[in-house]
Design a protein around this motif. Structure first.
Motif, PDB file in Angstrom:
ATOM      1  N   LEU A   1       3.398  -1.195  -5.592  1.00  0.00           N
ATOM      2  CA  LEU A   1       2.136  -1.102  -6.334  1.00  0.00           C
ATOM      3  C   LEU A   1       2.373  -0.629  -7.763  1.00  0.00           C
ATOM      4  CD1 LEU A   1      -0.062   0.451  -3.510  1.00  0.00           C
ATOM      5  CD2 LEU A   1      -0.328  -1.837  -4.502  1.00  0.00           C
ATOM      6  N   GLY A   2       3.362   0.220  -7.946  1.00  0.00           N
ATOM      7  CA  GLY A   2       3.672   0.679  -9.296  1.00  0.00           C
ATOM      8  C   GLY A   2       4.139  -0.438 -10.192  1.00  0.00           C
ATOM      9  N   LEU A   3       4.885  -1.400  -9.638  1.00  0.00           N
ATOM     10  CA  LEU A   3       5.303  -2.550 -10.441  1.00  0.00           C
ATOM     11  C   LEU A   3       4.097  -3.351 -10.926  1.00  0.00           C
ATOM     12  CD1 LEU A   3       8.396  -3.814  -8.403  1.00  0.00           C
ATOM     13  CD2 LEU A   3       8.405  -2.605 -10.597  1.00  0.00           C
ATOM     14  N   ARG A   4       3.085  -3.479 -10.078  1.00  0.00           N
ATOM     15  CA  ARG A   4       1.892  -4.212 -10.520  1.00  0.00           C
ATOM     16  C   ARG A   4       1.098  -3.394 -11.531  1.00  0.00           C
ATOM     17  NH1 ARG A   4      -0.411  -8.685  -9.424  1.00  0.00           N
ATOM     18  NH2 ARG A   4       0.983  -9.056  -7.650  1.00  0.00           N
TER      19      ARG A   4
ATOM     20  N   GLU B   1      -6.491  -5.331 -12.372  1.00  0.00           N
ATOM     21  CA  GLU B   1      -5.534  -5.380 -11.261  1.00  0.00           C
ATOM     22  C   GLU B   1      -4.500  -4.263 -11.387  1.00  0.00           C
ATOM     23  OE1 GLU B   1      -3.927  -9.251 -11.522  1.00  0.00           O
ATOM     24  OE2 GLU B   1      -5.716 -10.271 -10.738  1.00  0.00           O
ATOM     25  N   ALA B   2      -4.040  -4.024 -12.626  1.00  0.00           N
ATOM     26  CA  ALA B   2      -3.075  -2.949 -12.841  1.00  0.00           C
ATOM     27  C   ALA B   2      -3.696  -1.594 -12.523  1.00  0.00           C
ATOM     28  CB  ALA B   2      -2.567  -2.983 -14.277  1.00  0.00           C
ATOM     29  N   ARG B   3      -4.957  -1.382 -12.917  1.00  0.00           N
ATOM     30  CA  ARG B   3      -5.621  -0.108 -12.617  1.00  0.00           C
ATOM     31  C   ARG B   3      -5.827   0.047 -11.111  1.00  0.00           C
ATOM     32  NH1 ARG B   3      -9.303  -1.887 -16.963  1.00  0.00           N
ATOM     33  NH2 ARG B   3      -8.617  -0.922 -18.936  1.00  0.00           N
ATOM     34  N   ALA B   4      -6.218  -1.035 -10.469  1.00  0.00           N
ATOM     35  CA  ALA B   4      -6.426  -0.976  -9.019  1.00  0.00           C
ATOM     36  C   ALA B   4      -5.119  -0.652  -8.296  1.00  0.00           C
ATOM     37  CB  ALA B   4      -7.005  -2.298  -8.532  1.00  0.00           C
ATOM     38  N   ALA B   5      -4.055  -1.297  -8.730  1.00  0.00           N
ATOM     39  CA  ALA B   5      -2.753  -1.018  -8.101  1.00  0.00           C
ATOM     40  C   ALA B   5      -2.325   0.418  -8.358  1.00  0.00           C
ATOM     41  CB  ALA B   5      -1.703  -1.990  -8.634  1.00  0.00           C
ATOM     42  N   GLY B   6      -2.568   0.924  -9.567  1.00  0.00           N
ATOM     43  CA  GLY B   6      -2.228   2.314  -9.856  1.00  0.00           C
ATOM     44  C   GLY B   6      -3.008   3.283  -9.006  1.00  0.00           C
TER      45      GLY B   6
END
Length: 260
Positions: free
Chosen positions: A249-252, A203-208
């Motif tokens: 999105l950066g926060l995620r 999820e973090a990679r997707a948001a990044g």
């Protein structure tokens, strides 16, 4: 010279007072000079004589309505677009993992799938931003002078070159293709069973990836606007909205801790 001394009226029918024709002659000359005096004054003024007296301006009986300000001093961006843009930035911030627990009235389904909804929304917005360029390329719109020009024209002022039109079409599909893999990342499983590649990390990679795509779209829009291929006033709202989207999105993307 008179033939007989009379009282000046000529009571005697045979004796005529010679001063009466003289009186008529003087009266005619006076009338002629009076009629010609305006023409003489006009000719004298046209030759550089006395300047004519200025006419007095009449004060209007009612106040004139105020003039409308020029177009570039009025609000160039429609208010409905400003409202929709601000509302469109809200999901990026409300679904961030650091903010979502403090947002009231969110359904349980939204809280449970906040990551997928946030990243999927980012992919949709990236496709939308690319579609702007497709539409402008199809319409052949361009603005004289680029982002630094003033005033912005209400309608396209110039037509872009074939190379600029081709660049628009090509870029219009890039944001969608860049953000598309994020949908697969956010939908990945909880890992491989060995503690690697956990769902939260995906999820973090997707948001990044979605955040990087939106940042690249904002930079590309600034470049297109500087060349007159986007309305100059559009960047005034694009910049704050891009900060909100990339920030949420950066926060995620920073939230890649333990598995939930």
């Amino acid at each position: 010279m008179r033939s007989k001394q009379t009282d000046g009226i000529g009571n005697d029918g045979d004796d005529v007072d010679l001063s009466f024709p003289s009186f008529l002659l003087n009266l005619s000359l006076f009338a002629l000079s009076s009629s010609l005096s305006p023409e003489i004054n006009r000719a004298r003024n046209s030759r550089g004589g006395a300047s004519p007296r200025p006419k007095r301006l009449q004060t209007p009986t009612r106040a004139l309505p105020p003039l409308r300000p020029p177009l570039h001093r009025r609000q160039a961006f429609p208010r409905v677009a400003l409202a929709l843009g601000a509302a469109g930035a809200a999901p990026f911030l409300a679904l961030a993992p650091q903010v979502e627990p403090h947002v009231p009235l969110l359904p349980d389904f939204v809280r449970e799938h906040a990551a997928a909804l946030q990243v999927g929304y980012g992919v949709a917005i990236a496709s939308f931003l690319g579609g702007i360029h497709w539409g402008l390329a199809a319409s052949g719109a361009a603005w004289q002078g680029g982002a630094g020009s003033a005033p912005p024209a209400p309608f396209p002022a110039v037509r872009p070159s074939k190379a600029a039109t081709a660049a628009r079409y090509l870029w219009s599909v890039v944001p969608c293709l860049l953000a598309w893999p994020a949908t697969a990342l956010v939908g990945a499983g909880k890992g491989d069973g060995k503690g690697k590649g956990g769902g939260r990390q995906n999820e973090a990679r997707a948001a990044g990836l979605a955040a990087a795509t939106l940042a690249a779209a904002a930079a590309a829009d600034a470049a297109f606007a500087s060349r007159g291929l986007l309305p100059p006033y559009l960047m005034k709202i694009r910049v704050p909205l891009s900060f909100a989207a990339v920030g949420g999105l950066g926060l995620r993307s920073l939230d890649a801790g333990e598995e939930r």
